[in-house]
Design an enzyme around this catalytic site. Structure first.
Site, PDB file in Angstrom:
ATOM      1  N   ASP A 238      -8.100   8.078   1.195  1.00 28.88           N
ATOM      2  CA  ASP A 238      -7.601   7.168   0.161  1.00 28.88           C
ATOM      3  C   ASP A 238      -8.532   5.980   0.000  1.00 28.88           C
ATOM      4  OD1 ASP A 238      -5.957   6.306  -1.851  1.00 28.88           O
ATOM      5  OD2 ASP A 238      -4.418   5.473  -0.535  1.00 28.88           O
TER       6      ASP A 238
ATOM      7  N   LYS B 126       1.167  -4.823   8.569  1.00 29.46           N
ATOM      8  CA  LYS B 126       1.501  -3.685   7.720  1.00 29.46           C
ATOM      9  C   LYS B 126       2.786  -3.085   8.247  1.00 29.46           C
ATOM     10  CE  LYS B 126      -0.786  -0.034   5.281  1.00 29.46           C
ATOM     11  NZ  LYS B 126      -1.582  -0.664   4.275  1.00 29.46           N
TER      12      LYS B 126
ATOM     13  N   GLY C 271       0.824  -1.199   0.000  1.00 25.09           N
ATOM     14  CA  GLY C 271       0.000   0.000   0.000  1.00 25.09           C
ATOM     15  C   GLY C 271       0.854   1.242   0.000  1.00 25.09           C
ATOM     16  N   GLY C 272       0.199   2.361   0.090  1.00 22.35           N
ATOM     17  CA  GLY C 272       0.900   3.626   0.039  1.00 22.35           C
ATOM     18  C   GLY C 272       1.847   3.818   1.212  1.00 22.35           C
ATOM     19  N   PHE C 273       1.636   3.083   2.293  1.00 21.46           N
ATOM     20  CA  PHE C 273       2.442   3.313   3.480  1.00 21.46           C
ATOM     21  C   PHE C 273       3.416   2.180   3.758  1.00 21.46           C
ATOM     22  CE2 PHE C 273      -1.453   5.679   3.873  1.00 21.46           C
ATOM     23  CZ  PHE C 273      -0.977   6.945   4.113  1.00 21.46           C
ATOM     24  N   GLY C 274       3.465   1.246   2.848  1.00 18.25           N
ATOM     25  CA  GLY C 274       4.419   0.165   3.040  1.00 18.25           C
ATOM     26  C   GLY C 274       3.810  -1.183   2.694  1.00 18.25           C
ATOM     27  N   PRO C 275       4.652  -2.208   2.696  1.00 19.15           N
ATOM     28  CA  PRO C 275       4.189  -3.536   2.308  1.00 19.15           C
ATOM     29  C   PRO C 275       3.316  -4.194   3.387  1.00 19.15           C
ATOM     30  CG  PRO C 275       6.482  -3.610   2.956  1.00 19.15           C
ATOM     31  CD  PRO C 275       6.085  -2.173   3.004  1.00 19.15           C
ATOM     32  N   VAL C 276       2.486  -5.117   2.949  1.00 22.35           N
ATOM     33  CA  VAL C 276       1.620  -5.848   3.863  1.00 22.35           C
ATOM     34  C   VAL C 276       1.947  -7.333   3.751  1.00 22.35           C
ATOM     35  CG1 VAL C 276      -0.765  -6.329   4.514  1.00 22.35           C
ATOM     36  CG2 VAL C 276      -0.184  -4.146   3.463  1.00 22.35           C
TER      37      VAL C 276
END
Ligand SMILES: *[C@@H]1O[C@H](CO)[C@@H](O)[C@H](O)[C@H]1NC(C)=O
Ligand SMILES: *[C@@H]1O[C@H](CO)[C@@H](O)[C@H](O)[C@H]1NC(C)=O
Ligand SMILES: *[C@@H]1O[C@H](CO)[C@@H](O)[C@H](O)[C@H]1NC(C)=O
Ligand SMILES: *[C@@H]1O[C@H](CO)[C@@H](O)[C@H](O)[C@H]1NC(C)=O
Ligand SMILES: *[C@@H]1O[C@H](CO)[C@@H](O)[C@H](O)[C@H]1NC(C)=O
Ligand SMILES: *[C@@H]1O[C@H](CO)[C@@H](O)[C@H](O)[C@H]1NC(C)=O
Ligand SMILES: *[C@@H]1O[C@H](CO)[C@@H](O)[C@H](O)[C@H]1NC(C)=O
Ligand SMILES: *[C@@H]1O[C@H](CO)[C@@H](O)[C@H](O)[C@H]1NC(C)=O
Length: 853
Positions: free
Chosen positions: A661, A564, A545-550
């Site tokens: 978002d 996350k 995602g926009g804030f890092g991998p999941v």
């Protein structure tokens, strides 16, 4: 008198039979006099008295019988020479070896225990041992010459430590070719946490082998391929306390032909360690290998934090990000001062953007100040190093099979050299600024699309200039506004952003800990998370995602979780972050993904969510096959669920969270295909400001952003409503807003829907997957609502309360006004032709940028 003594001589001769020449053993009461020798059974080694070089002193030693060399490989009385030929070697009844001159003891093995039937024997290995007769197990030798090496290592001899007895076996050079007493040079294993061998000149380190890396010593070439001999470094652990080391040693053995003569010794005249092989043909010892080999092998020749490359001129180079401590001396080729960081790393100022630069093919630095754990892997190693501000570098302790184990280095990195090839990697800590050039190694590279394009500023260059300008201005003004958390890979921003991010990190530890305690949300241990996700393995990764991998993970109790991992260099300070996580944790609704806990450890910030088996909505609706699983009734249920979740965020939660978002990939489906919104509160947690109005940060995704937000940075609950409208259309149409709908060449989905609406032909929008299952009035109502949601002006758009009312009732709806057409297809906007490739690709682009205007 003379007769008397002659008689005594005769008698003693008869009572104590003298040694037969070439016997290998010495029994009790037998002796070896000067001139007599013991010879090992196969005649390889010989023991006796000798005088080295020009010396006239007598020493007892062992040498190769067939080698014409006056050099003994082992000397018993190095420090106590006998000045005439009156020396004798005896074995007492108690099994104690003694060297005597007349009646005085020159040397004694000092073996205290009583032996049963002791014999001393010179073995074919060159080992002179004292054992019980019939007992041939090396473990039971009461004394052996291999435990007390001189300057020569023979095959099978151990160089290192026996920690049970505290016995150190090391080589010590002769003083001179004429004097076997201990010289200045010695070669032995230093028991650091990560041990290695040093050749010492007195008390100074002169050369080191580098630590054993599983295959060879880090500082020696890859000799596993040599045809003559095999070498090993052995660490044996206590059987009971496996972590207690019992023995650590190096030894070599001959592989092909055990009758080859090969020795390793310290050459006192050349001050080196040399491996020599006897040449039958040339009747001399030939040099097989010497160390130190070259200039770069000399200990710390380049000083601290520098790398020696023998092929370079000059050979010494500062490590990247370092500069010579004394530039003047450095330029005059005096490297002893070494290199320093332009700005010292400081523990008060833990830098969340510290990076590690990977060096390949190195002899790793001096291991005096190291820490070792053989059971953890590289990723944990990195974290360990990162979390200790005095840790300068880390590496795998064992490079075999892809690497394992962890070594950390503290303080200056000393005596590094570069090899052209090699598998040894070392990761050196760099402050963020120094590592910018290394960013291509970047483990966290996030695709960033520059939002300025929206504002109509053309070209990346102007953006950079603009950013610099903005950031400078913000530095000049209030130092601490909200610099975006995500990485924008333009260098100017990176640098300035870094400076700006620091003060937040000064928050005291206690402060943070108190905050963490207050929190009733589970705080996960980082090790739990790494274990659950198999150390963030790529197989566990389920999205980005926009804030890092999941990542998908499984806790020890079997519970599945979604992890996350927030981008590590995010600028969010810990306190702010914790505050926001607390808020997010309070948001509980059946249409919101539940936050189970979190983990925060220095740079790592991790959120742990419940795991949604069915993944995200976009994987269904945009897929022609999976799309069939979601018939219209299910889709209608999902639409309602999303609307309720959003309403809760906007109103019912008291916090008035604006998602910012909302999109298909942020809607997850549980096992019953109930929708749950994810990533809520992230913009807030990361952006810091959540008041309505102007933001200096745009968080969102192309195709879902309301025009006023994308262009002017204005966001409100109505910009979420806009995104909801787009999502609604997508669920009905089965196409992405950004993709071309039904082959229309100029319009995006919203534009296409609007056109069809005006033509009163909206049923054409319906996804073929749901054609059979759809309830026309419901679909028409949804399309109508969605067009109301995407109207250009926020004030025209309904609130979520209204949206739910409209979706659920059959009242007449007002006519929608023209939608905010943004974003059009980009090719329509001439000045954006610089980035058409990104724009026409089908992948979703997440926008996270400094400034929307
Ligand atoms: C030593 O040399 C002699 C004669 O040259 C030879 O017969 C004997 O086999 C050699 N011994 C060893 C152990 O090499
Ligand atoms: C040999 O050494 C002994 C004892 O160290 C000493 O008493 C004696 O004088 C020495 N003899 C010679 C010839 O140096
Ligand atoms: C050893 O003994 C012999 C005879 O008793 C004597 O001549 C000689 O000097 C002695 N050597 C030493 C070094 O004491
Ligand atoms: C060994 O140390 C001594 C004294 O410090 C020095 O004079 C000598 O040059 C050193 N030898 C080598 C080979 O560096
Ligand atoms: C082993 O080495 C010895 C001495 O170098 C040589 O004579 C002999 O032929 C070698 N044997 C083999 C099997 O290579
Ligand atoms: C030490 O090196 C010198 C010069 O290479 C050589 O002459 C001498 O034999 C060597 N000594 C030993 C013990 O190898
Ligand atoms: C960092 O490591 C050093 C050496 O192991 C240790 O002495 C120190 O306490 C550690 N510091 C922290 C903050 O863990
Ligand atoms: C070192 O030797 C091992 C064993 O033969 C081999 O697998 C490895 O590739 C070699 N490494 C280099 C750098 O030559």
């Amino acid at each position: 008198m003379e007769i008397f003594s002659f008689l005594i001589f005769i008698v003693s001769y008869m009572l104590v039979p003298s040694l037969k020449i070439s016997a290998a053993t010495l029994s009790v009461s037998q002796y070896v006099t000067d001139g007599e020798t013991l010879v090992s059974n196969s005649g390889v080694f010989e023991l006796g008295f000798f005088s080295p070089g020009k010396s006239t002193k007598r020493y007892l030693g062992i040498w190769y019988k067939n080698i014409t060399s006056d050099r003994a490989v082992w000397v018993l009385n190095r420090e106590n020479p006998i000045n005439d030929s009156s020396g004798i070697l005896t074995l007492s009844t108690t099994g104690n070896l003694e060297l005597r001159q007349n009646d005085s003891v020159v040397w004694s093995a000092n073996y205290k225990e009583e032996a049963q039937n002791p014999v001393a024997e010179l073995l074919d290995t060159g080992n002179f041992v004292v054992r019980n007769e019939g007992d041939t197990d090396p473990e039971t030798y009461s004394w052996q010459s291999f435990d007390y090496p001189s300057d020569t290592l023979l095959p099978g001899m151990k160089l290192g430590w026996d920690l049970r007895t505290g016995l150190e076996r090391k080589l010590t050079s002769w003083k001179s070719p004429d004097d076997p007493s201990a010289g200045d040079f010695s070669w032995g294993l230093m028991l650091h946490n990560y041990p290695e061998f040093y050749l010492m000149n007195g008390t100074h380190k002169y050369y080191r082998t580098g630590p054993w890396n599983g295959l060879h010593f880090s500082g020696s070439s890859n000799r596993t391929l040599n045809p003559l001999y095999e070498f090993k470094y052995v660490t044996t652990n206590d059987l009971i306390y496996a972590s207690n080391k019992v023995e650590m040693f190096y030894s070599f053995s001959l592989i092909k032909n055990s009758s080859i003569v090969m020795i390793v010794n310290i050459n006192e005249t050349m001050s080196d360690i040399r491996t020599q092989v006897w040449s039958e043909v040339r009747q001399k010892l030939l040099i097989y290998e010497t160390t130190p080999r070259d200039y770069c092998d000399v200990y710390a020749v380049c000083g601290a934090n520098a790398n020696c490359r023998i092929t370079d001129a000059p050979a010494c180079n500062c490590l990247e990000g370092f500069k010579p401590k004394s530039p003047q001396e450095w330029s005059s080729m005096d490297w002893s001062q070494g290199c320093v960081r332009p700005k010292p790393l400081s523990c008060e100022e833990i830098d969340y953007m510290d990076h590690f630069v990977k060096y390949v093919g190195l002899k790793v630095p001096d291991t005096t100040y190291t820490w070792l754990d053989e059971n953890i892997n590289l990723e944990e190693c990195r974290l360990k190093c990162f979390n200790n501000c005095s840790c300068m570098a880390f590496a795998n302790s064992d490079i075999r099979g892809g690497g394992s184990g962890c070594v950390l280095w503290f303080g200056d990195l000393i005596d590094i050299r570069q090899y052209p090839t090699g598998e040894q990697d070392l990761y050196i800590r760099m402050p963020a600024k120094e590592s910018i050039n290394q960013e291509e190694h970047g483990h966290n590279s996030v695709k960033i699309i520059i939002a300025t394009t929206i504002a109509g500023i053309s070209g990346i260059l102007s953006f950079c200039i603009f950013v610099i300008y903005r950031v400078r201005r913000s530095i000049a003004g209030k130092l601490f506004t909200h610099i975006p958390a995500t990485k924008v890979m333009t260098v100017p921003f990176y640098i300035y952003g870094l400076e700006n991010l620091r003060p937040d990190n000064f928050k005291t530890k206690e402060n943070i800990e108190r905050q963490l305690k207050d929190l009733d949300l589970p705080l996960f241990d980082l090790l739990t998370i790494t274990a659950a996700t198999y150390n963030f393995s790529s197989n566990s990764k389920i999205g980005h995602g926009g804030f890092g991998p999941v990542y998908k993970g499984k806790l020890a109790d079997g519970q599945e979780i979604a992890v996350k991992r927030l981008s590590s260099s995010s600028g969010q300070g810990i306190t702010e972050f914790v505050t926001e996580v607390k808020l997010i944790a309070k948001l509980q609704h059946r249409n919101l993904v539940k936050l189970l806990g979190f983990c925060i450890k220095r740079q790592e910030k991790i959120l742990v969510y419940e795991y949604m088996v069915n993944g995200s909505l976009d994987s269904f609706i945009f897929d022609k096959i999976k799309g069939k699983f979601l018939d219209w009734p299910r889709r209608f249920h999902i639409i309602f669920g999303i609307a309720r979740g959003l309403l809760y965020l906007h109103q019912d939660s008291r916090l008035r969270i604006i998602h910012r978002d909302l999109k298909a990939s942020n809607v997850l489906l549980d096992e019953k295909l109930n929708p749950k919104i994810s990533d809520f509160g992230m913009a807030r947690a990361f952006g810091g400001d959540q008041t309505e109005g102007n933001t200096n940060r745009v968080v969102g995704t192309y195709g879902y952003m309301a025009p006023e937000y994308a262009v002017d940075g204005l966001f409100s609950i109505k910009s979420d409503v806009f995104s909801f409208g787009i999502l609604l259309l997508e669920i009905i149409c089965g196409n992405k807003n950004r993709a071309l709908c039904h082959g229309n060449q100029t319009l995006n989905l919203v534009g296409y829907a609007w056109t069809l609406w005006k033509e009163q032909n909206v049923l054409q929008l319906i996804d073929s997957s749901i054609k059979d299952s759809c309830v026309i009035p419901e679909v028409l109502r949804c399309i109508h609502v969605s067009l109301l949601c995407v109207q250009q002006y926020p004030e025209d758009r309904p609130s979520m309360t209204l949206v739910i009312q409209m979706l659920g009732s059959e009242t007449d709806l007002i006519e929608p006004k023209e939608p905010g057409f943004f974003p059009r297809r980009f090719s329509d906007e001439g000045n954006l032709s610089t980035i058409p490739n990104h724009m026409s690709s089908n992948e979703e682009l997440t926008i996270t940028s400094l400034n929307g205007r």
